[in-house]
Enzyme design. Sequence first.
Site, PDB file in Angstrom:
ATOM      1  N   ASN A   1       0.812  -1.232   0.000  1.00 46.45           N
ATOM      2  CA  ASN A   1       0.000   0.000   0.000  1.00 46.45           C
ATOM      3  C   ASN A   1       0.843   1.278   0.000  1.00 46.45           C
ATOM      4  OD1 ASN A   1       0.735  -0.416   2.643  1.00 46.45           O
ATOM      5  ND2 ASN A   1      -1.272   0.010   3.514  1.00 46.45           N
TER       6      ASN A   1
ATOM      7  N   PRO B   1      10.214  -6.848  -0.678  1.00 46.65           N
ATOM      8  CA  PRO B   1       9.031  -5.995  -0.884  1.00 46.65           C
ATOM      9  C   PRO B   1       7.805  -6.864  -1.136  1.00 46.65           C
ATOM     10  CG  PRO B   1      10.343  -6.062  -2.892  1.00 46.65           C
ATOM     11  CD  PRO B   1      11.076  -6.913  -1.870  1.00 46.65           C
ATOM     12  N   ALA B   2       6.642  -6.259  -1.063  1.00 46.96           N
ATOM     13  CA  ALA B   2       5.408  -6.990  -1.376  1.00 46.96           C
ATOM     14  C   ALA B   2       5.472  -7.488  -2.814  1.00 46.96           C
ATOM     15  CB  ALA B   2       4.207  -6.078  -1.194  1.00 46.96           C
ATOM     16  N   GLU B   3       4.922  -8.647  -3.033  1.00 47.39           N
ATOM     17  CA  GLU B   3       4.976  -9.248  -4.367  1.00 47.39           C
ATOM     18  C   GLU B   3       4.275  -8.371  -5.417  1.00 47.39           C
ATOM     19  OE1 GLU B   3       4.019 -10.766  -1.639  1.00 47.39           O
ATOM     20  OE2 GLU B   3       1.839 -11.031  -1.682  1.00 47.39           O
TER      21      GLU B   3
ATOM     22  N   GLY C   1       2.607  -4.862   7.821  1.00 41.57           N
ATOM     23  CA  GLY C   1       1.628  -5.695   7.122  1.00 41.57           C
ATOM     24  C   GLY C   1       0.548  -6.138   8.090  1.00 41.57           C
ATOM     25  N   SER C   2      -0.049  -7.256   7.775  1.00 42.24           N
ATOM     26  CA  SER C   2      -1.197  -7.696   8.567  1.00 42.24           C
ATOM     27  C   SER C   2      -0.746  -8.239   9.928  1.00 42.24           C
ATOM     28  CB  SER C   2      -1.943  -8.794   7.810  1.00 42.24           C
ATOM     29  OG  SER C   2      -1.093  -9.897   7.617  1.00 42.24           O
TER      30      SER C   2
ATOM     31  N   GLY D   1       2.399 -10.683  10.980  1.00 42.90           N
ATOM     32  CA  GLY D   1       3.292 -10.167  12.024  1.00 42.90           C
ATOM     33  C   GLY D   1       3.475 -11.170  13.151  1.00 42.90           C
TER      34      GLY D   1
ATOM     35  N   GLU E   1       4.774  -3.024  12.454  1.00 45.11           N
ATOM     36  CA  GLU E   1       3.682  -2.071  12.195  1.00 45.11           C
ATOM     37  C   GLU E   1       2.544  -2.893  11.620  1.00 45.11           C
ATOM     38  OE1 GLU E   1       3.791   0.839  13.185  1.00 45.11           O
ATOM     39  OE2 GLU E   1       5.905   1.371  13.270  1.00 45.11           O
TER      40      GLU E   1
ATOM     41  N   ARG F   1      -7.996   7.811   0.994  1.00 45.63           N
ATOM     42  CA  ARG F   1      -6.592   7.729   0.575  1.00 45.63           C
ATOM     43  C   ARG F   1      -6.268   6.281   0.193  1.00 45.63           C
ATOM     44  NH1 ARG F   1      -1.409   8.714   3.875  1.00 45.63           N
ATOM     45  NH2 ARG F   1      -2.550   7.987   5.677  1.00 45.63           N
TER      46      ARG F   1
ATOM     47  N   CYS G   1      -3.386   1.307   6.846  1.00 43.78           N
ATOM     48  CA  CYS G   1      -3.675   0.804   8.202  1.00 43.78           C
ATOM     49  C   CYS G   1      -4.133   1.929   9.133  1.00 43.78           C
ATOM     50  CB  CYS G   1      -2.476   0.066   8.763  1.00 43.78           C
ATOM     51  SG  CYS G   1      -0.960   0.974   8.542  1.00 43.78           S
TER      52      CYS G   1
ATOM     53  N   SER H   1       0.585  11.911   9.024  1.00 40.82           N
ATOM     54  CA  SER H   1       1.872  11.263   8.767  1.00 40.82           C
ATOM     55  C   SER H   1       2.951  12.250   8.331  1.00 40.82           C
ATOM     56  CB  SER H   1       1.714  10.196   7.687  1.00 40.82           C
ATOM     57  OG  SER H   1       0.894   9.169   8.178  1.00 40.82           O
TER      58      SER H   1
ATOM     59  N   GLU I   1       8.324   4.072  14.207  1.00 40.41           N
ATOM     60  CA  GLU I   1       9.103   4.496  13.052  1.00 40.41           C
ATOM     61  C   GLU I   1       9.043   6.011  12.953  1.00 40.41           C
ATOM     62  OE1 GLU I   1       7.512   2.045   9.839  1.00 40.41           O
ATOM     63  OE2 GLU I   1       9.081   0.586  10.253  1.00 40.41           O
TER      64      GLU I   1
HETATM   65  P1  ADP Z   1      -1.681  -8.330   2.561  1.00 40.55           P
HETATM   66  O1  ADP Z   1      -2.609  -9.496   2.778  1.00 40.55           O
HETATM   67  O2  ADP Z   1      -2.347  -7.039   2.567  1.00 40.55           O
HETATM   68  O3  ADP Z   1      -0.782  -8.534   1.366  1.00 40.55           O
HETATM   69  P2  ADP Z   1       0.309  -9.268   4.328  1.00 40.55           P
HETATM   70  O4  ADP Z   1       0.583  -9.025   5.753  1.00 40.55           O
HETATM   71  O5  ADP Z   1      -0.138 -10.642   3.981  1.00 40.55           O
HETATM   72  O6  ADP Z   1      -0.749  -8.234   3.850  1.00 40.55           O
HETATM   73  O7  ADP Z   1       1.577  -8.919   3.448  1.00 40.55           O
HETATM   74  C1  ADP Z   1       2.534  -7.943   3.786  1.00 40.55           C
HETATM   75  C2  ADP Z   1       3.893  -8.454   3.397  1.00 40.55           C
HETATM   76  O8  ADP Z   1       4.114  -9.696   4.078  1.00 40.55           O
HETATM   77  C3  ADP Z   1       4.098  -8.753   1.918  1.00 40.55           C
HETATM   78  O9  ADP Z   1       5.419  -8.398   1.574  1.00 40.55           O
HETATM   79  C4  ADP Z   1       3.917 -10.262   1.840  1.00 40.55           C
HETATM   80  O10 ADP Z   1       4.596 -10.874   0.772  1.00 40.55           O
HETATM   81  C5  ADP Z   1       4.534 -10.681   3.140  1.00 40.55           C
HETATM   82  N1  ADP Z   1       4.101 -11.992   3.650  1.00 40.55           N
HETATM   83  C6  ADP Z   1       2.890 -12.576   3.546  1.00 40.55           C
HETATM   84  N2  ADP Z   1       2.873 -13.748   4.204  1.00 40.55           N
HETATM   85  C7  ADP Z   1       4.101 -13.916   4.747  1.00 40.55           C
HETATM   86  C8  ADP Z   1       4.724 -14.912   5.567  1.00 40.55           C
HETATM   87  N3  ADP Z   1       4.071 -15.989   5.976  1.00 40.55           N
HETATM   88  N4  ADP Z   1       6.011 -14.715   5.935  1.00 40.55           N
HETATM   89  C9  ADP Z   1       6.683 -13.632   5.548  1.00 40.55           C
HETATM   90  N5  ADP Z   1       6.155 -12.652   4.799  1.00 40.55           N
HETATM   91  C10 ADP Z   1       4.891 -12.785   4.394  1.00 40.55           C
END
Ligand code: ADP
Length: 515
Positions: free
Chosen positions: A184, A208-210, A263-264, A268, A285, A313, A319, A477, A494
């Site tokens: 995001n 980074p996020a995929e 992330g989620s 976390g 976070e 936004r 979050c 922010s 942070e």
């Molecule tokens: P969203 O569902 O919004 O993508 P996530 O918390 O799942 O939120 O993803 C945030 C980040 O965590 C991304 O970079 C994702 O690839 C990574 N991620 C998701 N699952 C895992 C995991 N089991 N271990 C490590 N990183 C993860």
Amino acid sequence: MIPKAGGLWKASHFIWKTTFIRPQFQPYVRMSSSLIRDKAYINGQWTSAKSGATYNVTNPATGEVVGTVPDMDVRDTVAAIETAYKRFQTFKKTTAKERSEKLKVAYRLILGNIDELARILTLENGKPLAESKGEIMYGASFCEWFAEECRRVQGTIVPSPFPTKKIFTLKQPIGVCGMITPWNFPNAMITRKACAAIAAGCTVVLKPAEDTPLSALALCELFDRAGIPAGVMNVVTCNRGNAPAIGKVLCESPLVSHISFTGSSAVGKILLRQSAETVKKCSMELGGNAPFIVFDSADIEVAVRSAMACKFRCAGQTCVCANRFLVQEGIHDKFVEKLTASIKQDVKIGNGMESGVTQGPLINKRAVDKVDSFVEDARKQGANVHVGGQRSSLGDTFYEPTLLSGVTSDMLVSKEEIFGPVVGIAKFKTEEEAIILANGTSAGLAGYVFTSDASQQWRVAEALEYGIVGLNEGLFSCCEGTFGGFKESGLGREGGIGYGIEEYIEVKYLCMGMK
Ligand code: ADP
């Protein structure tokens, strides 16, 4: 051109005041941007996956492929960790001034390439181009901020209780930092972590996020141009399938000293559990469930404007977006009416590259399905739909901006993080009731309070179990503010004076015997 300092503040109002840029829709031309990379970045080298695997990055607005990056796995991550560990042995000895200078060059390079970075960000994330520019400025601000912060990290000389001993504290970089970031804020969530770590003298392995690796790789290119040494910043890209294994190796490697994640909450918690074996310091976070409380005495124009800014936004996918609107009975109907009118008038959904668009797509169809199921659940339990309430005809990834009233605590829109353009409003009678409702969640990231009563401002701000409170303000922010949550919303902070950089620092107690 590098914007003047004041530009940052204008950027905080980027959503509704988009006239300061003139986005032009340009169909994507593959590799037209000199900052788009198709390799990961390890040890200063553009690197393919050892397996040779790649995956496509798509534009959530159109489904078009906008790039291809390596789908790396554990072997690539181990190599990146070893590189970062080796580099740390020399990088930790650099002076704060040297690191500061490099980060300042990176700051100027980021701002100098703002148009291109924003375009890449919108292509992979979908947010409107004006918002992307705002994010790049926000992201760059951490580069500058931590360049300044690191010059002032200092230990202490402590008055000793013994005549024969001198006692001190030293502050030292913690080591290799493993980082996992979300889609995001594909730029700013990276700079907020990595610039702090690099400023402190640490090295980084970041996944980074995929969905949004291109912004991360573009930053690597600029860090490289800024002269940040090879092996300091390493970015390992992978598709969702490899994320858990890569996360695990980052958490479990004895060569990694710190894990930073945004992330989620669910992920976390997995990372925290995995980090326990090596007793790693963690900064987390995690998710929020932000209350947005409007009292009878509130300035309704301010409350509505702030609601628009903090709810819509990134199409509601942050979050700190308001998640539960709690509105006092005396102002309730007027607030519903005005916010509905503002949504109808001010939100324009579409491709973020198009001029005037204020709400882009959600990140993928799965996100739309989730939002739609939440709205359906609320509707079934008796909520009233004032505007929206359905998928948009623009495509699979778009959802209409929505306002629901008559929301209760039992509905998914109250219990869960919506992460979409949906306002759910509940009515309350007393301040006490509002505080109980607001705090009745395991999340504790951000909360918002709107009231003109000064005593109430203090009472409620203090009573909220949240790491951040917006008081008559919907956008807070900035690099100077500390960002982080209470309860299950996270660990650590942070940004801010001292807090953000201290996450990446170990304190060493030194006791010196005297003759
Ligand atoms: P969203 O569902 O919004 O993508 P996530 O918390 O799942 O939120 O993803 C945030 C980040 O965590 C991304 O970079 C994702 O690839 C990574 N991620 C998701 N699952 C895992 C995991 N089991 N271990 C490590 N990183 C993860």
